[in-house]
Design a protein around this motif. Structure first.
Motif, PDB file in Angstrom:
ATOM      1  N   UNK A   1       0.882  -1.166   0.000  1.00  0.00           N
ATOM      2  CA  UNK A   1       0.000   0.000   0.000  1.00  0.00           C
ATOM      3  C   UNK A   1       0.918   1.214   0.000  1.00  0.00           C
ATOM      4  N   UNK A   2       0.819   2.044  -1.034  1.00  0.00           N
ATOM      5  CA  UNK A   2       1.719   3.191  -1.120  1.00  0.00           C
ATOM      6  C   UNK A   2       1.042   4.354  -1.837  1.00  0.00           C
ATOM      7  N   UNK A   3       1.552   5.534  -1.561  1.00  0.00           N
ATOM      8  CA  UNK A   3       1.031   6.783  -2.128  1.00  0.00           C
ATOM      9  C   UNK A   3      -0.461   6.936  -1.827  1.00  0.00           C
ATOM     10  N   UNK A   4      -0.751   7.082  -0.544  1.00  0.00           N
ATOM     11  CA  UNK A   4      -2.114   7.327  -0.073  1.00  0.00           C
ATOM     12  C   UNK A   4      -2.154   8.731   0.522  1.00  0.00           C
ATOM     13  N   UNK A   5      -3.137   9.525   0.099  1.00  0.00           N
ATOM     14  CA  UNK A   5      -3.240  10.920   0.505  1.00  0.00           C
ATOM     15  C   UNK A   5      -4.633  11.157   1.092  1.00  0.00           C
ATOM     16  N   UNK A   6      -4.688  11.581   2.346  1.00  0.00           N
ATOM     17  CA  UNK A   6      -5.975  11.805   3.017  1.00  0.00           C
ATOM     18  C   UNK A   6      -5.921  13.160   3.704  1.00  0.00           C
ATOM     19  N   UNK A   7      -6.962  13.978   3.488  1.00  0.00           N
ATOM     20  CA  UNK A   7      -6.959  15.301   4.108  1.00  0.00           C
ATOM     21  C   UNK A   7      -8.389  15.804   4.342  1.00  0.00           C
ATOM     22  N   UNK A   8      -8.491  16.734   5.287  1.00  0.00           N
ATOM     23  CA  UNK A   8      -9.742  17.450   5.548  1.00  0.00           C
ATOM     24  C   UNK A   8     -10.903  16.506   5.882  1.00  0.00           C
ATOM     25  N   UNK A   9     -10.731  15.711   6.936  1.00  0.00           N
ATOM     26  CA  UNK A   9     -11.762  14.789   7.398  1.00  0.00           C
ATOM     27  C   UNK A   9     -12.093  15.121   8.846  1.00  0.00           C
ATOM     28  N   UNK A  10     -13.383  15.195   9.167  1.00  0.00           N
ATOM     29  CA  UNK A  10     -13.802  15.431  10.556  1.00  0.00           C
ATOM     30  C   UNK A  10     -14.487  14.183  11.093  1.00  0.00           C
ATOM     31  N   UNK A  11     -14.108  13.799  12.326  1.00  0.00           N
ATOM     32  CA  UNK A  11     -14.634  12.610  12.978  1.00  0.00           C
ATOM     33  C   UNK A  11     -15.326  13.018  14.275  1.00  0.00           C
ATOM     34  N   UNK A  12     -16.442  12.362  14.566  1.00  0.00           N
ATOM     35  CA  UNK A  12     -17.074  12.577  15.867  1.00  0.00           C
ATOM     36  C   UNK A  12     -16.466  11.599  16.872  1.00  0.00           C
ATOM     37  N   UNK A  13     -17.126  10.506  17.171  1.00  0.00           N
ATOM     38  CA  UNK A  13     -16.631   9.583  18.186  1.00  0.00           C
ATOM     39  C   UNK A  13     -16.075   8.314  17.551  1.00  0.00           C
ATOM     40  N   UNK A  14     -14.824   7.953  17.902  1.00  0.00           N
ATOM     41  CA  UNK A  14     -14.230   6.675  17.524  1.00  0.00           C
ATOM     42  C   UNK A  14     -14.118   5.824  18.787  1.00  0.00           C
ATOM     43  N   UNK A  15     -14.785   4.696  18.800  1.00  0.00           N
ATOM     44  CA  UNK A  15     -14.826   3.865  20.001  1.00  0.00           C
ATOM     45  C   UNK A  15     -13.480   3.216  20.313  1.00  0.00           C
ATOM     46  N   UNK A  16     -12.661   2.995  19.294  1.00  0.00           N
ATOM     47  CA  UNK A  16     -11.386   2.312  19.514  1.00  0.00           C
ATOM     48  C   UNK A  16     -10.196   3.202  19.177  1.00  0.00           C
ATOM     49  N   UNK A  17      -9.880   3.320  17.888  1.00  0.00           N
ATOM     50  CA  UNK A  17      -8.647   3.978  17.457  1.00  0.00           C
ATOM     51  C   UNK A  17      -8.961   4.965  16.333  1.00  0.00           C
ATOM     52  N   UNK A  18      -8.288   6.098  16.354  1.00  0.00           N
ATOM     53  CA  UNK A  18      -8.525   7.097  15.318  1.00  0.00           C
ATOM     54  C   UNK A  18      -7.872   6.729  14.002  1.00  0.00           C
TER      55      UNK A  18
END
Length: 472
Positions: free
Chosen positions: A379-396
Motif C-alpha cells: 500500500x503506497x502513495x495514499x493521501x488523506x486530508x480534511x476529514x472530521x470525525x465525531x466519536x471513535x470507540x477504539x482507534x482514530x
C-alpha cells in the motif's frame, strides 16, 4: 629490434590506458548504481513536497475518468410485462428490456414508480442504463435457487464461481444504474442467517474451503460453490467491466458487500445512499480496479462504508491491483467497522488513493490500513486530508499487520508513503494513532500533519516504524 620493442611498448601502453579507462567507467557506474539504490530521504521538507505533488495528480486522474453516455432511447419494463404489485416476478420483463436495449445499440431501461419483485439476478449488458424512477423499488427475492447458475465472482478477495450477485455484469462496457429509486436486498432473516450454523453447514466452512483453494492455486474453473454452499452474494458486482456510472439511487439490506466492482476501470459512483444490511455489508469496495471516482455518497453500514481491496494472499499476487481512486465529499457511519479502510484484502497492491473533505459520525475506528502477515503486496502513495470525525470507540488512525490469517505469516506487506493532513477527532476512546509494523517490514514514510485529537486516553503507539513525521 629497437623498432619492434617500441611497437610492443606502445601497444602495451594503449592496452593499459584502455584498461584503466574501462575500470574508471565501471567505478562511475557502480557509484551511480549505489546512489540510486540508497534509501530516499524523508524529512518534513521532503514529505511536504511529495504531498503537494501527490495531490496535483488528482486532476490528471479525473481526466481519465469519463462518464458513459447512452442513446436517447427508452425501454420501459411495463412494455415488456412488468407489474408493480410487489408480488409478480419481474425478472423476465427486466431481462427482455435489457436485451432489447443492448441489441439496439443502447439506451435507458426504465423502472417506473412502484414496488417490483425480482426473483433472481438482474444481468446488465453493454450500453444499458438501468434507471430507477423516484419511488421505484426493486425487492430481490431470497430463494438461493433463483441466483443460479453460478457466475464468476471474487468473494472476500478470492476468485470463484458462486451464486450470482443480485445485479451482475461480466466483461461488459458502458453500464449505468441511475435514478432516485431503491434496491432492496431483503437480507434480514434470510441471507443473513448463513453466517450462523445451519444443520452443521455454515459460511465459515465454505469460506475456509475457498481460501484453501486460493492458497493452493487451484484453477479458477474448479472453485465451484453456489448450490448447497453458503457464500452470500453481493448486491452489485461488475466483473472485468469498464465505463461504469452508479448515480443517485438508494441501496439497502445487501446480503454481503453492497457495491463491489472487480477488475474494472473507469468508474464513477456519486450521490448514492447506502443503508445497513447485515454483517460484512461494506458500502463500496473497489477491488483491483483502476480510475475510480466516489463522491457525495451517504453511507451508513454495519461494516466498512468504503474499503479499498486488491485480493487475498497469493491468489492475488499475479492479478491486477488497485490504483487511482478518488473519494471526496462523503458521509460515513459504521457500527462495527472503519469509516475508511484499505484491506484487509490488498495483496495485488494498492496505490494512488486520494480521500478528502468527508464527515464521519460514530465508528469503531476512523481510518484503518489493515492486513496480516500472509498478505504480501503493498500500500503506497495514499493521501488523506480534511476529514472530521465525531466519536471513535477504539482507534482514530490504525495501521495493523495482525488482522486474522492462517497461512503462516511469512509474507508481510509493504506500507509506505502515506500522507494524512488536517484530520479532526472529537473523541477517541482508546488510542489516537496506532502504527505497528514488524521487524522485517517496518511501516515507513508516514506524514501526520495537523492531526487534532480533542480527547483520548492515549495519544499514540508506534512500533517498528521508520520516518514517521508528526507536524502538529
Amino acid at each position: 629490434m629497437t623498432s619492434q620493442l617500441s611497437t610492443f611498448f606502445k601497444k602495451k601502453n594503449d592496452y593499459i590506458y584502455k584498461t584503466c579507462f574501462f575500470v574508471i567507467c565501471l567505478l562511475i557506474i557502480s557509484c551511480k548504481t549505489y546512489k540510486d539504490k540508497a534509501p530516499n530521504k524523508f524529512d518534513l521538507k521532503t514529505a511536504l513536497r511529495q504531498e503537494k505533488s501527490g495531490w496535483q495528480n488528482v486532476a490528471l486522474i479525473l481526466k481519465q475518468i469519463v462518464v458513459p453516455t447512452f442513446p436517447n432511447k427508452i425501454f420501459n419494463i411495463k412494455d415488456f410485462g412488468g407489474v408493480a404489485d410487489g408480488k409478480t416476478d419481474n425478472r423476465k420483463a427486466i431481462a427482455e428490456a435489457i436485451q432489447r436495449c443492448s441489441a439496439s445499440g443502447g439506451g435507458k431501461v426504465v423502472i417506473p414508480k412502484g414496488n417490483y419483485l425480482v426473483n433472481g439476478s438482474i444481468v446488465l449488458l453493454s450500453n444499458v442504463n438501468l434507471h430507477l424512477e423516484k419511488e421505484a423499488t426493486i425487492r430481490f427475492g431470497t430463494d438461493p435457487q433463483h441466483y443460479l447458475p453460478n457466475v464468476k465472482i471474487r468473494w472476500e478477495g478470492t476468485v470463484c464461481y458462486n451464486y450470482s450477485p443480485l445485479i451482475y455484469a461480466y466483461q461488459q462496457e458502458n453500464l449505468a444504474i441511475t435514478g432516485e429509486g431503491t434496491l432492496d436486498g431483503q437480507t434480514e432473516g434470510t441471507w443473513s442467517l448463513w453466517k450462523k450454523d445451519n444443520d452443521g453447514k455454515n459460511q465459515e466452512k465454505d469460506k475456509n474451503l475457498l481460501r484453501q483453494m486460493g492458497n493452493d492455486l487451484v484453477p479458477d474453473s474448479l472453485r465451484i460453490f453456489g448450490a448447497e454452499h453458503y457464500l452470500r452474494p453481493s448486491l452489485i458486482e461488475f466483473y472485468e467491466c469498464k465505463n461504469i456510472l452508479l448515480e443517485g439511487f438508494t441501496a439497502k439490506s445487501s446480503p454481503f458487500w453492497t457495491v463491489h466492482p472487480v477488475f474494472s476501470k473507469n468508474i464513477t459512483i456519486k450521490n448514492l445512499t447506502i443503508k445497513k444490511g447485515t454483517t460484512n455489508d461494506d458500502g463500496i469496495d473497489p477491488d483491483s480496479c483502476q480510475d475510480v471516482l466516489i463522491e457525495n455518497c451517504d453511507i451508513d453500514t454495519d461494516d466498512d462504508p468504503i474499503s479499498i481491496k486488491a485480493g487475498r494472499d497469493n491468489d492475488a499476487w499475479n492479478r491486477q491491483g488497485t490504483k487511482n481512486i478518488i473519494i471526496r465529499s462523503c458521509k460515513f457511519k459504521s457500527n462495527v467497522g472503519n469509516a475508511f479502510c484499505i484491506g484487509s484484502e490488498m495483496s495485488g497492491g494498492v496505490e494512488n488513493i486520494f480521500v478528502e473533505n468527508c464527515q464521519v459520525k460514530n465508528t469503531p475506528n476512523g481510518i484503518n490500513f489493515k492486513c496480516n502477515l500472509d498478505r504480501g503486496g503493498y500500500v503506497k502513495r495514499v493521501f488523506i486530508r480534511n476529514i472530521s470525525f465525531e466519536n471513535c470507540k477504539n482507534i482514530g488512525i490504525l495501521f495493523q499487520m495482525d488482522y486474522h490469517g492462517y497461512r503462516g505469516g511469512n509474507s508481510p506487506p509493504d506500507f509506505q508513503d502515506i500522507y494524512l493532513s488536517n484530520l479532526t477527532f472529537k473523541k477517541i476512546e482508546k488510542i489516537g494513532i496506532k502504527i505497528v509494523g514488524v521487524v522485517s517490514k517496518p511501516i515507513r514514510n508516514i506524514l501526520l500533519r495537523h492531526i487534532q485529537i480533542k480527547e483520548t486516553p492515549l495519544l499514540q503507539e508506534l512500533r517498528f516504524t521508520q520516518n514517521v513525521i508528526w507536524e502538529k
